[in-house]
Design an enzyme around this catalytic site. Sequence first.
Site, PDB file in Angstrom:
ATOM      1  N   TYR A 236       0.836  -1.206   0.000  1.00  0.00           N
ATOM      2  CA  TYR A 236       0.000   0.000   0.000  1.00  0.00           C
ATOM      3  C   TYR A 236       0.870   1.255   0.000  1.00  0.00           C
ATOM      4  CZ  TYR A 236      -3.142   3.656   1.671  1.00  0.00           C
ATOM      5  OH  TYR A 236      -3.843   4.827   1.808  1.00  0.00           O
ATOM      6  N   LYS A 240       1.299   4.259  -3.004  1.00  0.00           N
ATOM      7  CA  LYS A 240       1.012   5.672  -2.775  1.00  0.00           C
ATOM      8  C   LYS A 240       2.227   6.543  -3.100  1.00  0.00           C
ATOM      9  CE  LYS A 240      -3.266   5.670  -1.846  1.00  0.00           C
ATOM     10  NZ  LYS A 240      -4.206   6.395  -2.718  1.00  0.00           N
ATOM     11  N   THR A 273     -13.852   6.104   6.506  1.00  0.00           N
ATOM     12  CA  THR A 273     -14.410   5.504   5.301  1.00  0.00           C
ATOM     13  C   THR A 273     -14.221   3.989   5.367  1.00  0.00           C
ATOM     14  OG1 THR A 273     -12.372   5.502   3.981  1.00  0.00           O
ATOM     15  CG2 THR A 273     -13.678   7.548   4.002  1.00  0.00           C
TER      16      THR A 273
END
Length: 355
Positions: A236, A240, A273
Amino acid sequence: MLSAIRSYLLPIIKLYLLGLKVLLVQLFSRSFRLPVMPRQDGKVAIVTGGGRGIGYEVVRHMARLGAHVIIGLEPALGISFAQLCSSNTLFRLRRGQLTDGGRDEQEGLAAVRRICEEYKEAKVEFTKLDLASLQSVRQFVQSFKERDLPLNILVNNAGVMLIPEGRTEDGFEQHFGVNYLGHFLLTWLLLDTLKDSGKCGYFSRVVNVSSSAHRIGEIRLNDLNSCQCYSAHAAYCHSKLAQLLFSSHLHQHVQRGGFPLSSCAVDPGMVDTALYRHLWTPLCLAQRAIARLLFRTPAEGAVTVLYVALSPALEGECGGGYWANGRREMITPPTFNPQLQLSLWETSIQLLGLQ
């Protein structure tokens, strides 16, 4: 064996320590408030992952200002806002008859319906875009270009985090394939339209929704697919960082060419989220318990994204860089490396078979 354990555990420790630091800074900092933005009538925007969370709030606000917004969603039906607002479609949605595409499809329908009901004149629609499929990205772009619309704003918002090891349809590691490579291809294929749609006084804009996790990412050009000792946490962070390097190089590229287009990256902070749903179960339960109290809401997370996408103060070169909480931030040393940016750019072009 010890090296493998270290390679797996170290990214986990680094990422959670970074998350704690970001949360503390966020708690003791005043949140940026979005200034009044001008009307966006006649502007066209594409927002990936706009069915929920930060993306939904970005779409909702742009639509309220008069922009024509297209949500790139996976999977989708390709239903337009006009069709969705029809009584027949709304009736079928309420009766639960539109189920072929699964939960994400109904989520996209519901998002467009809510915006249409809130703003009667809203021009918002969604169509199929699976960033884990290069063919889907190409089909999305082809469908968009056939409509002969301008493109003033591209918000690369969709993403995955900490998902189990797996491969995209084209064989890429999923974080790298979805967060970075799918958006790279989408932006590349839309670049001419973005350039042609910009004009003096209003540049077209590419906004990449990034993360502070890029600070502990690494770019290994010989192992972009994370084949050596896979770690979801590391993958991850790497994706990014790749996204930020691309955003920076793209901005320099279009500025050197004199094109009316800017590119920037945005860190929305820690936002409540569904992105955290793949956390280790005990941490996921803890996150759910504290998120409503300590995390930003999706509307708050969308503020800086909207600012860099819409603010008249950020025309031209002013629109580049890395932004967090309404301010341009310093970025980690790897992103300053022009050779690394160029190498990643060229490697990505080769991986995608572009010219």
